[in-house]
Design an enzyme around this catalytic site. Structure first.
Site, PDB file in Angstrom:
ATOM      1  N   THR A  30       0.816  -1.224   0.000  1.00 18.59           N
ATOM      2  CA  THR A  30       0.000   0.000   0.000  1.00 18.59           C
ATOM      3  C   THR A  30       0.844   1.266   0.000  1.00 18.59           C
ATOM      4  OG1 THR A  30      -0.098  -0.004   2.424  1.00 18.59           O
ATOM      5  CG2 THR A  30      -1.859  -1.175   1.220  1.00 18.59           C
ATOM      6  N   CYS A  34       2.975   2.908   9.303  1.00 18.81           N
ATOM      7  CA  CYS A  34       2.095   2.915  10.467  1.00 18.81           C
ATOM      8  C   CYS A  34       2.904   2.830  11.751  1.00 18.81           C
ATOM      9  CB  CYS A  34       1.145   1.714  10.439  1.00 18.81           C
ATOM     10  SG  CYS A  34       0.174   1.527   8.942  1.00 18.81           S
ATOM     11  N   CYS A  38      -1.115   0.030  15.084  1.00 16.46           N
ATOM     12  CA  CYS A  38      -2.176   0.401  14.137  1.00 16.46           C
ATOM     13  C   CYS A  38      -3.318  -0.627  14.220  1.00 16.46           C
ATOM     14  CB  CYS A  38      -1.624   0.441  12.714  1.00 16.46           C
ATOM     15  SG  CYS A  38      -2.858   0.937  11.485  1.00 16.46           S
ATOM     16  N   ARG A  63       3.797   6.968   2.716  1.00 14.38           N
ATOM     17  CA  ARG A  63       2.982   8.057   3.272  1.00 14.38           C
ATOM     18  C   ARG A  63       2.376   7.599   4.598  1.00 14.38           C
ATOM     19  NH1 ARG A  63      -0.328   5.634  -0.560  1.00 14.38           N
ATOM     20  NH2 ARG A  63      -2.454   5.167   0.158  1.00 14.38           N
ATOM     21  N   CYS A  65      -0.132   6.637   7.543  1.00 14.41           N
ATOM     22  CA  CYS A  65      -1.444   6.004   7.655  1.00 14.41           C
ATOM     23  C   CYS A  65      -2.461   7.011   8.199  1.00 14.41           C
ATOM     24  CB  CYS A  65      -1.347   4.808   8.594  1.00 14.41           C
ATOM     25  SG  CYS A  65      -2.910   3.999   8.957  1.00 14.41           S
ATOM     26  N   CYS A  68      -3.997   5.405  11.908  1.00 10.36           N
ATOM     27  CA  CYS A  68      -3.266   5.390  13.184  1.00 10.36           C
ATOM     28  C   CYS A  68      -2.410   6.630  13.408  1.00 10.36           C
ATOM     29  CB  CYS A  68      -2.394   4.142  13.290  1.00 10.36           C
ATOM     30  SG  CYS A  68      -0.947   4.126  12.196  1.00 10.36           S
ATOM     31  N   ASP A 439      19.440  14.043  49.927  1.00 14.78           N
ATOM     32  CA  ASP A 439      18.121  14.663  50.121  1.00 14.78           C
ATOM     33  C   ASP A 439      17.432  14.056  51.341  1.00 14.78           C
ATOM     34  OD1 ASP A 439      15.810  16.293  48.740  1.00 14.78           O
ATOM     35  OD2 ASP A 439      14.940  14.363  49.327  1.00 14.78           O
TER      36      ASP A 439
END
Length: 490
Positions: A30, A34, A38, A63, A65, A68, A439
């Site tokens: 695709t 992601c 996802c 590119r 998703c 997600c 401390d």
């Protein structure tokens, strides 16, 4: 981690959110990338590839998703756990240094050549400083597009793009949508309730225990600069291009963040500073797993896991406040800081609730006559001395600073002892291994837990807690029933 194919596949198939930000999954069929968690059906193993950064995935032609939103993952914990060149560079890039000063400016701050920085970032992250900054600009643009009503031209320049054309091309390439299409999609969700206020969700890795985190910020809040109101921590922000205010409210799966900025170009830097303040990029499972191996510390870890280290949005401010807090109560330190703010801070033109001032700059304090400060004599000289070191550049405490060099400079200043140097290292520098065995609260809690109570013995015992001793301090402090250990009820 992205090179361990089998481990990455297991994380993706189990939709394990703990690995969000550690690596990115690219789907070869695709051409999208992601986060590991996802919710979409995972692709076949042979169709997965893994990248160490969103920038590397984008450079490879993938590119983001739309489901997600991988660019909204928590940041990798590596950059806040380490003090090497790559980690320091990533903190500076996150703070917007490349957008403001370019790669030469980044190199100058780090003390390395641009070629060395490029080579090391490429080796570990698969992308150079320009590509990493571009990925951040894309994320900032998406936030402004989806959460504001700014015209697209204003969004482009506020996000750091040099031209509207570069803005349009980057948004289309990264999100496969035009800027107007991104805004149209967001319009189907919630819109900002207050004009001029950006409403964001800051993600984190679970678990997150907000008690000591927000309890400490509320208990030590300096009037005029900070306040706890309506279930949220509010404070003013001094930023590179202007100023702003922020309200941070804990939610079960995110931090609700409401920002009002005088200059929208400060958005990326403001988000980075808020995440740093709340230690949101920490890896709580790694921390708690190690600390839980100590049978005397384990009950505190098991009782309330996921404690974070409350840090700061302004390292120079915190250094001054640390000096003010030497050997006095929390209430007394707040009073001293409030006087300093009223006398030398910068008033806001439009106050927000109880937020009326920006904390004084190091430059403003460095030029003061110590006698003009309303505090004990020894403290006056130390405040001015620290301010002068910060203003001159002799002492560097910014996100890209070298932790050990900063410690050395701090301890060389008269009036700065081990406690002050380590509390600055813990909260201003962000060193996860900073430790304060002297401390009083730490020693008292250690004795109650059956741990060695003397500083030397406790330090030797705590060697097994490395590199997470700053988190061990938070667990020890939480054993005391005081306001800083619990979140305010209102």
């Amino acid at each position: 981690m992205h090179t361990d194919f089998d481990r990455c596949v297991r994380a993706v198939r189990s939709k394990d959110a703990r690995f969000d930000g550690w690596f990115y999954t690219a789907v070869l069929t695709t051409r999208i990338y992601c986060r590991p968690s996802c919710p979409a059906v995972p692709p076949k193993d042979r169709n997965m590839s893994f990248y160490p950064s969103a920038a590397a995935a984008q450079q490879a032609g993938f590119r983001a998703c739309k489901r997600c939103a991988p660019d909204a993952s928590p940041g990798s914990p590596r950059w806040n756990e380490r003090a090497d060149l790559v980690a320091r560079a990533m903190r500076l890039i996150g703070d917007g240094t490349v957008d403001r000063e370019g790669v030469p400016g980044l190199a100058a701050r780090l003390g390395y050549s641009t070629r060395q920085i490029e080579r090391q970032l490429l080796a570990e992250l698969g992308a150079g400083p320009l590509a990493l900054a571009r990925a951040q600009r894309a994320q900032t643009a998406r936030i402004l597009i989806e959460t504001s009503e700014l015209p697209m031209a204003d969004v482009a320049f506020a996000a750091g793009f040099a031209s509207i054309r570069a803005f349009n091309e980057t948004v289309r390439e990264v999100f496969a949508l035009a800027p107007t299409e991104l805004r149209a999609r967001a319009a189907r969700g919630n819109r900002p309730a207050t004009p001029g206020v950006l409403t964001l969700r800051l993600p984190f890795r679970a678990p997150l225990n907000p008690d000591n985190l927000f309890g400490h910020l509320a208990a030590t809040a300096v009037p005029g600069v900070e306040e706890w109101r309506d279930g949220a921590y509010h404070r003013t922000l001094r930023l590179p291009y202007g100023h702003g205010t922020v309200a941070l409210r804990p939610r079960p799966d995110h931090i609700d963040c409401r920002l009002a900025l005088s200059d929208q170009r400060d958005l990326a830097g403001a988000i980075s500073r808020c995440r740093r303040l709340l230690d949101l990029d920490a890896d709580p499972e790694a921390v708690d797993t190690l600390l839980g191996t100590d049978p005397m510390l384990a009950p505190l870890v098991d009782k309330a896991p996921g404690r974070r280290v409350p840090r700061t949005v302004d390292a120079e401010e915190f250094a001054v406040r640390a000096v003010l807090g030497q050997q006095v109560s929390t209430a007394a330190a707040r009073t001293l800081a409030a006087r300093l703010v009223v006398a030398h801070g910068e008033p806001l033109e439009t106050p927000h609730g109880g937020l009326t001032h920006l904390f004084p700059t190091a430059e403003a304090l460095a030029g003061l006559d110590p006698a003009a400060l309303a505090m004990p004599t020894g403290r006056r000289a130390t405040v001015v001395r620290v301010a002068h070191a910060l203003a001159s550049g002799e002492l560097a405490l910014g996100v890209g600073s070298d932790w050990e060099r900063a410690r050395a400079h701090l301890t060389a200043l008269p009036g700065i002892g081990p406690w002050t140097a380590e509390i600055i290292a813990m909260r201003a520098l962000g060193d996860p291994d900073a430790f304060i065995p002297t401390d009083l609260g730490v020693r008292r809690a250690a004795a109650t837990a059956g741990l060695p109570a003397t500083p030397g013995a406790l330090t030797r015992h705590a060697a097994a807690w490395r590199p997470w001793r700053a988190y061990a301090v938070q667990y020890l402090w939480s054993a005391d029933d005081h306001a800083a250990a619990r979140m305010p009820s209102a």
